[in-house]
Write an enzyme that holds these catalytic residues in place. Sequence first.
Site, mmCIF file in Angstrom:
data_model
loop_
_atom_site.group_PDB
_atom_site.id
_atom_site.type_symbol
_atom_site.label_atom_id
_atom_site.label_comp_id
_atom_site.label_asym_id
_atom_site.label_seq_id
_atom_site.Cartn_x
_atom_site.Cartn_y
_atom_site.Cartn_z
ATOM 1 N N PHE A 87 -8.497 -10.243 6.269
ATOM 2 C CA PHE A 87 -8.041 -11.141 7.181
ATOM 3 C C PHE A 87 -8.904 -12.282 7.648
ATOM 4 O O PHE A 87 -9.011 -12.348 8.783
ATOM 5 C CB PHE A 87 -7.475 -10.393 8.478
ATOM 6 C CG PHE A 87 -6.220 -9.429 8.268
ATOM 7 C CD1 PHE A 87 -5.507 -9.367 7.144
ATOM 8 C CD2 PHE A 87 -6.118 -8.530 9.135
ATOM 9 C CE1 PHE A 87 -4.681 -8.409 6.953
ATOM 10 C CE2 PHE A 87 -4.907 -7.598 8.806
ATOM 11 C CZ PHE A 87 -4.438 -7.427 7.748
ATOM 12 N N ASN B 298 -7.765 -3.195 3.871
ATOM 13 C CA ASN B 298 -9.096 -4.208 4.369
ATOM 14 C C ASN B 298 -9.539 -4.305 5.683
ATOM 15 O O ASN B 298 -10.506 -4.895 5.950
ATOM 16 C CB ASN B 298 -9.172 -5.566 3.629
ATOM 17 C CG ASN B 298 -8.588 -5.298 2.118
ATOM 18 O OD1 ASN B 298 -9.260 -4.372 1.336
ATOM 19 N ND2 ASN B 298 -7.932 -5.974 1.516
ATOM 20 N N THR B 299 -8.720 -3.686 6.835
ATOM 21 C CA THR B 299 -9.221 -3.768 7.934
ATOM 22 C C THR B 299 -9.203 -2.275 8.332
ATOM 23 O O THR B 299 -8.248 -1.603 8.327
ATOM 24 C CB THR B 299 -8.092 -4.469 9.102
ATOM 25 O OG1 THR B 299 -7.939 -5.884 8.637
ATOM 26 C CG2 THR B 299 -8.523 -4.267 10.304
ATOM 27 N N LYS C 43 5.554 -4.694 7.293
ATOM 28 C CA LYS C 43 5.138 -4.542 5.845
ATOM 29 C C LYS C 43 4.629 -3.445 5.725
ATOM 30 O O LYS C 43 3.342 -3.003 6.272
ATOM 31 C CB LYS C 43 4.142 -5.949 5.352
ATOM 32 C CG LYS C 43 3.953 -5.979 3.963
ATOM 33 C CD LYS C 43 3.312 -7.313 3.730
ATOM 34 C CE LYS C 43 2.885 -7.325 2.477
ATOM 35 N NZ LYS C 43 2.212 -8.784 1.954
ATOM 36 N N SER D 212 -2.445 -3.519 5.210
ATOM 37 C CA SER D 212 -3.589 -3.951 4.435
ATOM 38 C C SER D 212 -4.819 -2.795 4.566
ATOM 39 O O SER D 212 -5.141 -2.306 5.538
ATOM 40 C CB SER D 212 -4.475 -5.210 5.171
ATOM 41 O OG SER D 212 -5.449 -5.630 4.686
ATOM 42 N N ASN E 278 -8.631 -7.268 -4.051
ATOM 43 C CA ASN E 278 -9.274 -8.152 -2.960
ATOM 44 C C ASN E 278 -9.447 -7.303 -1.742
ATOM 45 O O ASN E 278 -8.899 -6.163 -1.512
ATOM 46 C CB ASN E 278 -8.348 -9.360 -2.642
ATOM 47 C CG ASN E 278 -7.398 -8.800 -1.654
ATOM 48 O OD1 ASN E 278 -7.618 -8.602 -0.406
ATOM 49 N ND2 ASN E 278 -6.305 -8.394 -1.829
ATOM 50 N N ASN F 76 2.633 -3.990 0.273
ATOM 51 C CA ASN F 76 1.165 -4.617 0.186
ATOM 52 C C ASN F 76 0.472 -4.152 -1.041
ATOM 53 O O ASN F 76 1.019 -3.606 -2.004
ATOM 54 C CB ASN F 76 0.501 -4.055 1.323
ATOM 55 C CG ASN F 76 -0.534 -5.139 1.842
ATOM 56 O OD1 ASN F 76 -1.012 -5.794 1.095
ATOM 57 N ND2 ASN F 76 -0.334 -5.591 3.289
HETATM 58 C C1 LIG Z 1 -6.200 -11.959 -2.352
HETATM 59 C C2 LIG Z 1 -5.007 -11.643 -1.720
HETATM 60 C C3 LIG Z 1 -5.014 -11.667 -0.322
HETATM 61 C C4 LIG Z 1 -4.053 -10.891 0.196
HETATM 62 N N1 LIG Z 1 -3.872 -11.098 1.665
HETATM 63 C C5 LIG Z 1 -2.745 -10.609 2.250
HETATM 64 C C6 LIG Z 1 -2.772 -10.712 3.761
HETATM 65 O O1 LIG Z 1 -3.380 -11.465 4.278
HETATM 66 N N2 LIG Z 1 -1.512 -10.268 4.300
HETATM 67 C C7 LIG Z 1 -0.508 -9.533 3.654
HETATM 68 O O2 LIG Z 1 0.268 -8.924 4.184
HETATM 69 N N3 LIG Z 1 -0.595 -9.369 2.328
HETATM 70 C C8 LIG Z 1 -1.817 -9.915 1.674
HETATM 71 N N4 LIG Z 1 -1.830 -9.660 0.416
HETATM 72 C C9 LIG Z 1 -0.713 -8.934 -0.383
HETATM 73 C C10 LIG Z 1 0.267 -9.694 -0.861
HETATM 74 O O3 LIG Z 1 1.030 -10.361 -0.128
HETATM 75 C C11 LIG Z 1 1.402 -8.644 -1.788
HETATM 76 O O4 LIG Z 1 1.912 -7.860 -0.743
HETATM 77 C C12 LIG Z 1 0.413 -8.086 -2.678
HETATM 78 O O5 LIG Z 1 -0.512 -8.831 -3.402
HETATM 79 C C13 LIG Z 1 1.562 -7.578 -4.093
HETATM 80 O O6 LIG Z 1 1.974 -8.736 -4.646
HETATM 81 P P1 LIG Z 1 1.687 -9.266 -5.788
HETATM 82 O O7 LIG Z 1 1.578 -8.212 -6.838
HETATM 83 O O8 LIG Z 1 2.674 -10.324 -6.429
HETATM 84 O O9 LIG Z 1 0.219 -9.913 -5.656
HETATM 85 C C14 LIG Z 1 -2.832 -10.145 -0.374
HETATM 86 C C15 LIG Z 1 -3.076 -10.206 -1.731
HETATM 87 C C16 LIG Z 1 -4.054 -10.911 -2.301
HETATM 88 C C17 LIG Z 1 -3.998 -10.741 -3.847
#
Ligand SMILES: Cc1cc2nc3c(=O)[nH]c(=O)nc-3n(C[C@H](O)[C@H](O)[C@H](O)COP(=O)(O)O)c2cc1C
Length: 392
Positions: free
Chosen positions: A138, A209-210, A242, A207, A134, A271
Site C-alpha cells: 500500500f 502485504n500488510t 474485497k 492484501s 508483488n 485479490n
Molecule cells: C502490483 C499490484 C499491486 C496491487 N495493489 C493492489 C491494491 O493496492 N489494492 C487491491 O485491492 N488490490 C491490489 N492488487 C490486486 C489486484 O487489484 C487484483 O485483485 C489481482 O491482481 C488479481 O487480478 P489480476 O490477475 O487481473 O491482476 C494489486 C495487484 C498487483 C499486480
Amino acid sequence: MQQLYRFGLRPLLFNVLKADPETTHRQTIDALAWLATEPNKGGMVHQPTRLAAQAAMAGGFGVRSPRLNQTLWNCAFDNPLGLAAGFDKDGTAARAWPLMGFGFAELGTVTYHPQPGNPQPRMFRLPADRAALNRMGFNNQGAAALSARLASLWPENKWPENHYPVPIGINLGKSKITPLDEAAEDYRKSFELLKTQGSYFVVNVSSPNTPGLRSLQAKEQLAPILETLQIANTENKPLLVKISPDLATEDIHEIVQLAQDCALAGIIATNTTINRDDLTTRTIAATGKSVTEESGGISGAPVAQRSTEVIRLIYEQTQGSLPIIGVGGIFNADDAWAKITAGASLLQTYTGWVYEGPTMTKTVLSGLLAKLDEHKLRTISDAIGSAHRLHS
Ligand SMILES: Cc1cc2nc3c(=O)[nH]c(=O)nc-3n(C[C@H](O)[C@H](O)[C@H](O)COP(=O)(O)O)c2cc1C
C-alpha cells in the site's frame, strides 16, 4: 496494434531492456496522466498533440454498445470491464481510464496515513506463468491527497453530485502504523475524507502485504469495520468488501452472510494469492531467489480459476442477489466470459492489461459481444450467472 505491443514493445520492455516493472509502471501512469490532462491545462504548446491523443484514445480503445451497458447501485456502467485496484493508487491517471476503454476504474488502495510501502524491489514479472508477484504494501500518498487530486482533476464536478465520465471506485486499506484493533477508525477516517467523491467504496481486507490485514476478514474483526463505515455512510454510497482467493469455503460463506447483514452493495473476488503450488517459475530473475522465498501475492493466470470458483460460491449462496465484481487472471474474452457466467456482474483486470497491452479492453469487450451472439443472449445482464442456470 495488439501485435505491435505483443511482439514489439512488450518483449523490448520485458526482455531486452529488462525494464524494472515498477519504473515502467510509474512511467506508464505519468504518460497517461499527461495525455489525459484537461485540455485547457498545462499551456498551449502541447495542446494539439494532447487533444489528438485524447481523441485517438477514446476512439481506438473503447467499444460502445448498449448490450454492454448496466446500471448498478444507481451508477451507469457503459461496459463491465474496469481497472483493478492497485494500478492507480493515487488517482494520478484517473482521467485516462475511460479513454482507455474501461467501463470504470477503482483507485487506491489508499490509506488514511500516507506511507512509502515496502522496500524495493517489490514488483516482479513471472512471464512463464503469465503472472506477477508483488509486495507493494500500500504505497500511497494518503486519503487527503487522493481527495485533493480528484477535486483538481474534475474541478467542474459539484460534490457530492459528482459526474465522472465512468464510475470511480475508491479502495480503502488500513494504514500500516495503525494497530489492527484500531482498524475500524482508520478506515472510517479515510472514508470521511473521500465519501462524497467515490461512486463506490471497497473495504480491502485481503492484501497479503500488510501484516495481519487478512485477519480482518474474520467475522469478529470485519463486522465492527463494516458497521462503523455504514454509520458514517450518510451519502448511502455502495460499500463493497474485497476478499482473498485463499479463504476456505466456510470463511467465504461467513463473509457473504456478514455482507448481507451489513447491507453491503457487493463483493470483489478476488485479490492476489499467496499460493505458489502451480507456478512454473522457480526463481525470480531480478533477485535470484526462489519464488517460494519471495513474499507477496501472485496475480494473473495462476489466480484465474480460483477467483472464478469464489465467484461461483458467492453467487450460489446469494442466488445472484449480491453483485460481484470478478477479478483475477482476465486476459481475454474467454476469461471474462467464465467469470460473468459464474456470477460476476462486473470485471476488473490488472495483470492481463500489463501483458496484453492497451488494446486489451477492445479485444475483451468485442469478444464479449461475440459471446452474446453465440449464446443468443441480448445483453450482458442476461449472461450473468448463466452457467448456474445451465447446470440446474
Ligand atoms: C502490483 C499490484 C499491486 C496491487 N495493489 C493492489 C491494491 O493496492 N489494492 C487491491 O485491492 N488490490 C491490489 N492488487 C490486486 C489486484 O487489484 C487484483 O485483485 C489481482 O491482481 C488479481 O487480478 P489480476 O490477475 O487481473 O491482476 C494489486 C495487484 C498487483 C499486480
